[in-house]
Scaffold this active site. Structure first.
Site, PDB file in Angstrom:
ATOM      1  N   ASN A 236       1.737  -7.349  -0.882  1.00  0.00           N
ATOM      2  CA  ASN A 236       1.105  -6.515   0.129  1.00  0.00           C
ATOM      3  C   ASN A 236       0.603  -7.387   1.274  1.00  0.00           C
ATOM      4  O   ASN A 236      -0.029  -8.417   1.055  1.00  0.00           O
ATOM      5  CB  ASN A 236      -0.050  -5.731  -0.480  1.00  0.00           C
ATOM      6  CG  ASN A 236      -0.328  -4.448   0.285  1.00  0.00           C
ATOM      7  OD1 ASN A 236       0.068  -4.303   1.432  1.00  0.00           O
ATOM      8  ND2 ASN A 236      -1.009  -3.524  -0.355  1.00  0.00           N
ATOM      9  N   ASP A 297      -0.350  -1.524   3.924  1.00  0.00           N
ATOM     10  CA  ASP A 297      -1.357  -0.465   3.882  1.00  0.00           C
ATOM     11  C   ASP A 297      -2.758  -1.056   4.020  1.00  0.00           C
ATOM     12  O   ASP A 297      -3.008  -2.220   3.704  1.00  0.00           O
ATOM     13  CB  ASP A 297      -1.250   0.339   2.581  1.00  0.00           C
ATOM     14  CG  ASP A 297      -1.742  -0.436   1.366  1.00  0.00           C
ATOM     15  OD1 ASP A 297      -1.304  -1.585   1.203  1.00  0.00           O
ATOM     16  OD2 ASP A 297      -2.551   0.099   0.594  1.00  0.00           O
ATOM     17  N   GLU A 298      -3.652  -0.243   4.509  1.00  0.00           N
ATOM     18  CA  GLU A 298      -5.095  -0.507   4.510  1.00  0.00           C
ATOM     19  C   GLU A 298      -5.469  -1.857   5.144  1.00  0.00           C
ATOM     20  O   GLU A 298      -6.388  -2.538   4.683  1.00  0.00           O
ATOM     21  CB  GLU A 298      -5.639  -0.415   3.073  1.00  0.00           C
ATOM     22  CG  GLU A 298      -5.435   0.962   2.472  1.00  0.00           C
ATOM     23  CD  GLU A 298      -5.946   1.088   1.039  1.00  0.00           C
ATOM     24  OE1 GLU A 298      -6.342   2.192   0.646  1.00  0.00           O
ATOM     25  OE2 GLU A 298      -5.935   0.068   0.321  1.00  0.00           O
ATOM     26  N   TYR A 396      -0.703   9.381  -8.897  1.00  0.00           N
ATOM     27  CA  TYR A 396      -1.322   8.102  -9.245  1.00  0.00           C
ATOM     28  C   TYR A 396      -2.017   8.158 -10.604  1.00  0.00           C
ATOM     29  O   TYR A 396      -2.556   9.200 -11.001  1.00  0.00           O
ATOM     30  CB  TYR A 396      -2.364   7.699  -8.207  1.00  0.00           C
ATOM     31  CG  TYR A 396      -1.818   6.909  -7.044  1.00  0.00           C
ATOM     32  CD1 TYR A 396      -2.394   5.720  -6.658  1.00  0.00           C
ATOM     33  CD2 TYR A 396      -0.721   7.362  -6.327  1.00  0.00           C
ATOM     34  CE1 TYR A 396      -1.905   4.997  -5.582  1.00  0.00           C
ATOM     35  CE2 TYR A 396      -0.226   6.657  -5.262  1.00  0.00           C
ATOM     36  CZ  TYR A 396      -0.814   5.472  -4.895  1.00  0.00           C
ATOM     37  OH  TYR A 396      -0.315   4.765  -3.833  1.00  0.00           O
ATOM     38  N   ASP A 440      -7.585  -0.349 -10.120  1.00  0.00           N
ATOM     39  CA  ASP A 440      -8.830  -0.444  -9.352  1.00  0.00           C
ATOM     40  C   ASP A 440     -10.051  -0.830 -10.186  1.00  0.00           C
ATOM     41  O   ASP A 440     -10.910  -1.565  -9.718  1.00  0.00           O
ATOM     42  CB  ASP A 440      -9.100   0.883  -8.632  1.00  0.00           C
ATOM     43  CG  ASP A 440      -8.107   1.112  -7.505  1.00  0.00           C
ATOM     44  OD1 ASP A 440      -6.903   0.925  -7.747  1.00  0.00           O
ATOM     45  OD2 ASP A 440      -8.523   1.477  -6.401  1.00  0.00           O
TER      46      ASP A 440
END
Length: 615
Positions: A236, A297-298, A396, A440
């Protein structure tokens, strides 16, 4: 299902099925045999096919022989004994015939035809199609020695049928990943997207824990190739880069207060781009995939571009006075696209960075995985010509957090047209869909607990991407279908504990501990000191996602708590005894020269081998 209607992922292409023989027409039509994904166009025949000790696998050519060899391996793993693979012989009653026929255009790239009678014949236009036919056969034989006579032509609705796994911070065992690959193939899923760290030779400063050795990756990729699961790597970027640049402040984006941001790569630096592309080169040594996932992303999660004026300055210098900070981000994406293309790889990105605030378009051909409802909708991306995969957040499973409502999705007849924020009426432009596993709260659930949660979601995404999203009237009937076919041959039950509950003396590395072993419901053990009454745990050192990931952090005795997953251990058989591996960190116990217990990756420090005797 609609494999009689659609070839591959091309919507609207009609498949003409040959007329059913007269003998079959006179028989009362029965339900198709039970498989996942379900068969929809089953034409029943008379009698049944019987698997027997005399069964052979007849391969028509070399491509067929490779598929037949894998089938023979799996039949042996399923307890069916050694089934010989033969060529250039006339098939006889009870044989399985595997044929790759390039002229069978009706089957597309992944479809197959299966005919069951005195013998069972599987035909694919490609070896992949024939392989999927063998998965159907294995599922049928998992339910008994006989397969009802009949015929099916089985072609997938969508080209990409996948699972995404983030092992980017918290390690996931290779055994778990191998189980996943086998079960994916068993249900005709074809794409595993792995966000993870490969131990780097070019950048040893990045080798903090969480990595996989290149040999480990080679074994997983080889299994994927055998089972027709393409394994696509992801690093990422330019956000979420802290696993790679926490020790490279020179590459970190600096905010207007002069504070370095370890999670953000500085897209204005050529050195940052060179660093990232060097990782692409290194990953190419072990990942032969034709795609590269760069995440994207993000990037500004918890912040915004206003804190980084140098990003706007870079964009305007390159694209003019009307450029936006977002253009610098898109510029980085496009440069990676161009670099990946020189390596024969197509680029994939997440969608949330496409906010519409850019004047520079994303390079054509970039696959967008749509997971979050933002300003630019899937229909707009498709209209602009981008291939779009449905990676909806509703699909998810967040470790220790949100879990996909598989029953709800099934009851709603969800299919890959149902995106976050938009439901499309056409399949055109949609490559397929995937479920995503995210770490997470890495200590929230163990791997074995995640496997239980994953199983129904895996079956559902296989069903919804291959054929009809609702083959059974109720979700209970669908889950019964899944139970009937079971797991793939070669799938390992990772909940089996090699030590019975009881108190043992553990001797290793010059240390002796009397420990009470107790199995946990999810298939691990707790190790309680017979002296202190406390449990072995690893909790010291740097925490990432609530997990102590720092090599060398201490293993100590702490107050026992049944809910504390960091107190769960895997006794791994080793010559002379057992290694003790933490269920969450996946690091093994090592004994220091002064007798302390610490955790290390096995390639950094040799795990202690514990001789275990019952007290």
């Amino acid at each position: 299902m609609a494999w009689s209607r659609v070839i591959g992922a091309v919507a609207g292409l009609v498949l003409l099925v040959a007329p059913v023989p007269a003998a079959a027409q006179t028989q009362k039509a029965g339900p198709p045999p039970v498989t996942v994904p379900a068969l929809s166009n089953w034409a029943p025949g008379e009698g049944s096919y019987a698997f027997a000790r005399s069964t052979r696998i007849v391969a028509r050519d070399q491509e067929s022989r490779e598929v037949a060899g894998t089938l023979a391996d799996d039949l042996r793993a399923a307890g069916r004994g050694t089934v010989p693979v033969v060529r250039d012989v006339a098939p006889r009653t009870g044989d399985i015939v595997v044929d790759v026929d390039p002229s069978a255009a009706r089957l597309g790239a992944e479809g197959y035809e299966l005919r069951a009678g005195a013998r069972l014949t599987i035909t694919g236009r490609t070896d992949t199609g024939a392989f999927y036919g063998t998965r159907t056969l294995l599922q049928l034989l998992a339910q008994g020695d006989r397969v009802p006579a009949g015929r099916t032509v089985d072609v997938p609705e969508y080209k990409e049928r996948g699972v995404g796994v983030c092992a980017c911070y918290v390690h996931i065992s290779t055994e778990w990943l191998e189980n996943l690959v086998r079960d994916m193939a068993y249900q005709k899923l074809n794409q595993l997207l792995l966000e993870l760290k490969v131990k780097s030779e070019a950048h040893p400063e990045a080798n903090t824990w969480g990595y996989y050795t290149k040999d480990e990756i080679r074994r997983i990729v080889a299994l994927g190739e055998k089972y027709h699961v393409e394994i696509i790597p992801e690093i990422n970027s330019p956000g979420h880069m802290d696993p790679w640049i926490e020790n490279r402040p020179d590459l970190q984006l600096t905010d207007s207060d002069g504070v370095k941001q370890p999670s953000r790569l500085d897209v204005t630096q050529q050195a940052a781009f060179d660093y990232y592309t060097s990782l692409i080169d290194e990953y190419a040594q072990v990942f032969p995939a034709t795609s590269w996932h760069m995440g994207a992303d993000e990037y500004m999660l918890g912040s915004d571009f206003a804190k980084y004026p140098q990003v706007l300055a870079y964009a305007r210098q390159k694209y003019g006075a009307d450029a936006t900070p977002q253009d610098a981000f898109i510029d980085f994406v496009n440069r990676v696209h161009a670099y990946a293309a020189t390596k024969g790889k197509k680029l994939r990105i997440w969608n949330d960075g496409l906010t519409g605030a850019n004047t520079v378009p994303v390079t054509a051909g970039t696959t967008v995985e749509h997971w979050l409802n933002v300003a630019v909708k899937p229909s707009e991306l498709i209209a602009q010509g981008y291939p779009v995969m449905n990676a909806s957040y509703s699909l998810y499973l967040v470790r220790g957090g949100f879990h996909s409502d598989t029953k709800g999705l099934y009851d709603q007849s969800w299919d890959p047209r149902g995106f976050e924020g938009e439901k499309l009426t056409s399949r055109t432009g949609i490559t397929g869909a995937k479920i995503s596993l995210w770490p997470d709260n890495g200590r929230g659930e163990t791997e074995n607990e995640v496997a239980v949660l994953l199983d129904p979601a895996l079956r559902h995404i296989a069903q919804a991407t291959w054929g009809s999203p609702h083959p059974d009237a109720t979700y209970a009937e669908f889950t019964a279908r899944a139970r009937a076919v079971g797991h793939a041959p070669g799938w390992r039950d990772l909940t089996r504990v090699p030590l019975a509950d009881g108190t043992y003396t553990f001797r290793g590395g010059g240390v002796t501990r009397d420990l009470q072993v107790a199995r946990t419901p999810d298939g691990y053990v707790t190790l309680k000191s017979a002296t202190s009454g406390r449990c072995l745990e690893t909790r010291s050192g740097k925490l990432t996602l609530n997990v102590p990931l720092e090599p060398g952090s201490a293993v100590t005795e702490e107050t026992c708590a049944a809910s504390n997953t960091l107190q769960r251990w895997v006794p791994v058989p080793a010559p002379g005894g057992y290694e003790l591996v933490n269920a969450i960190t996946r690091m093994a116990v090592h004994v220091t020269d002064d007798g302390h217990l610490v955790q290390y990756p096995p390639d950094q420090r040799t795990p202690a081998v514990w001789q275990v005797t019952a007290r």
